[in-house]
Scaffold this active site. Structure first.
Site, PDB file in Angstrom:
ATOM      1  N   GLY A   1      34.551  36.548  41.405  1.00  0.00           N
ATOM      2  CA  GLY A   1      35.034  37.857  41.833  1.00  0.00           C
ATOM      3  C   GLY A   1      34.428  38.938  40.974  1.00  0.00           C
ATOM      4  O   GLY A   1      34.473  38.838  39.747  1.00  0.00           O
TER       5      GLY A   1
ATOM      6  N   ASN B   1      45.075  33.217  42.046  1.00  0.00           N
ATOM      7  CA  ASN B   1      43.871  32.860  42.785  1.00  0.00           C
ATOM      8  C   ASN B   1      44.317  32.140  44.052  1.00  0.00           C
ATOM      9  O   ASN B   1      45.038  31.147  43.964  1.00  0.00           O
ATOM     10  CB  ASN B   1      42.973  31.934  41.954  1.00  0.00           C
ATOM     11  N   GLY B   2      43.878  32.653  45.203  1.00  0.00           N
ATOM     12  CA  GLY B   2      44.258  32.015  46.459  1.00  0.00           C
ATOM     13  C   GLY B   2      44.736  33.043  47.457  1.00  0.00           C
ATOM     14  O   GLY B   2      44.470  34.243  47.310  1.00  0.00           O
TER      15      GLY B   2
ATOM     16  N   CYS C   1      38.997  34.892  43.702  1.00  0.00           N
ATOM     17  CA  CYS C   1      39.462  35.193  42.363  1.00  0.00           C
ATOM     18  C   CYS C   1      39.206  34.070  41.364  1.00  0.00           C
ATOM     19  O   CYS C   1      38.996  32.927  41.749  1.00  0.00           O
ATOM     20  CB  CYS C   1      40.967  35.449  42.339  1.00  0.00           C
TER      21      CYS C   1
END
Ligand code: SF4
Length: 469
Positions: free
Chosen positions: A38, A112-113, A12
């Site tokens: 992404g 994100n992650g 992301c």
């Protein structure tokens, strides 16, 4: 990039703006610059100080947002997201930012992650009555915030964040605040900038350049930034343990024009190529890089070895995403559609082919064979990172361990499979030295290379990763 066929995908990219009349438009440009992180879904949520509204969909930034929709996204504050789906799978409902409305106000979040304790938290929350709208791990945070007993929003968020384990860069927006949080290891990159009086935040600094914003600093591990009409406040919600930024951001994922922790990504990759030339001196006629992510390392190798850099491979930029299919046979076809050897450059030559990593080996084998079909007399493969032997649990889809060719094969066995005349990987020490580090413990996550992860990995996460091969 060859991410789709290589089996190495970023999960992301996030972008946020606070205090600018063109917030949604700036977010659009920022997300466009982050598109490499992404391509499966994207969304923007905007706030005018009273209400939150958003647009999202499955596809690229240029496909999802129409001029009419953008015109509706009025407000001075916005967050946006580009998504590659792994944890929780694809589908419209998983496209972010996630937006929640309740009687006490609205909340949007972009992540994100990957959370390594998402499943156990979900189980616990569902037991307490939560009903999840998505199958994504990111939503857990919204439920934890909602259930927190604290009064002030920032306290609720801090309390909720303290329960998360894993990799997270979060943007959390309410009608009156934008909160920016990074996990205690700082696994994902996240930077703060400004554009006039407005604040901007992005996964990578290349998104600042495109809108003319000025870089201020990187977000610190365990830091929560709260941006509101009162200005910017920085708090620590967790004690920063060992800093562990993802090494693959430097090796492969981030754009070469981005800087992470003050290090330019192109320069880092070029240094990796230079180190490789010292570790793997080879007699050859030309050096070529696999476009796009390996070109910087190839330039470094050529510079340090004195062997000329040539464009031995070119990328077809016009392959639509719909052609990229996950099956093995179509993946091989995908390599052919995406890359072509330049016969005039490689014919009759001993070629050094620089690539950033080997995941399944399929792509490397196809590229070696393309170069040989085009008349290369020898193809020496040099890889600007060590062998990837272990899966990633932090938001990078490195495939299951069973699919990683280096998990159970020696370098010689891999060389034979990919059909190269020689194969060399950069050493761990060489990779760290390229970033100005001398010790393997200094500031980076190296989990996929070493198997030593910066966080505890929960049994249900392990089960998920080892079963899906
Ligand atoms: S395991 Fe590898 S890909 Fe995952 S965060 Fe660590 S270095 Fe990055």
């Amino acid at each position: 990039m060859l991410a789709e066929i290589k089996g190495l995908n970023e999960e992301c990219g996030i972008f946020g703006v606070w205090g600018h009349s063109d917030a949604a438009q700036l977010t659009y440009y920022g997300l466009h610059a982050l598109q490499h992180r992404g391509q499966e879904g994207t969304g923007i949520v905007v706030s005018d100080g009273h209400t939150l509204k958003g647009v999202k969909g499955e596809g690229l930034v240029t496909e999802i947002f129409t001029a009419e929709q953008m015109a509706q996204l009025t407000g001075t504050n916005a967050i946006g997201h580009v998504r590659y789906a792994t944890a929780g799978g694809g589908g419209y409902e998983n496209v972010q930012p996630l937006l929640f409305h309740s009687q006490t106000g609205s909340l949007a979040l972009a992540h994100n992650g990957n959370l390594v304790n998402a499943n156990s938290l979900k189980h616990q929350l569902e037991g307490q009555g939560s009903i999840f709208q998505t199958s994504s791990d990111s939503e857990v945070l919204a439920h934890l915030i909602r259930r927190s007993g604290f009064t002030h929003m920032s306290d609720k968020v801090k309390n909720a964040l303290s329960m998360l384990k894993g990799a997270y860069a979060y943007l959390i927006m309410t009608e009156t605040e934008l909160m920016v949080a990074l996990d205690p290891h700082g696994l994902r990159p996240l930077s703060l900038g400004c554009l006039g009086d407005a604040y901007v935040v992005a996964s990578e600094t290349c998104a600042f350049d495109v809108i003319g914003a000025e870089y201020i600093r990187d977000i610190e591990p365990g830091e929560l930034l709260i941006i509101s009409e009162r200005g910017l406040v920085s708090e620590q919600f967790a004690v920063s343990s060992t800093k562990a930024i993802c090494m693959m951001e430097y090796v492969y994922f981030s754009r070469p024009d981005s800087n992470i922790q003050g290090v330019n990504v192109h320069t880092a990759r070029k240094n990796m190529g230079k180190r490789l030339a010292v570790e793997a001196p080879i007699e050859a006629d030309v050096v070529t890089g696999v476009p796009d992510s390996s070109i910087s390392a190839a330039i470094g190798y050529a510079e340090a070895s004195g062997i000329p850099y040539e464009m031995g491979l070119i990328k077809n930029k016009y392959v639509g995403r719909t052609f990229i299919q996950p099956s093995q046979s179509l993946r091989e076809q995908g390599v052919k559609m995406k890359l072509s050897p330049v016969r005039g450059v490689v014919e009759g030559k001993r070629v050094i082919m620089v690539d950033d990593s080997i995941v399944r080996g399929t792509t490397s084998r196809r590229i070696v064979s393309l170069l040989k079909e085009a008349g290369a007399t020898e193809v020496h493969v040099v890889i600007s990172s060590p062998p990837i032997k272990n899966p990633c649990f932090y938001g990078i889809d490195t495939s299951s361990k069973e699919e990683l060719i280096a998990a159970d094969k020696t370098v010689e066995e891999i060389r034979q499979i990919i059909g190269a005349d020689s194969l060399t990987f950069l050493s761990l020490e060489g990779m760290l030295a390229a970033l100005g580090q001398t010790e393997a413990v200094n500031g980076f996550c190296l989990g996929c290379f070493t198997g030593n992860y910066p966080t505890e990995i929960y049994p249900d996460t392990l089960q998920y990763y080892y079963q899906r091969g």
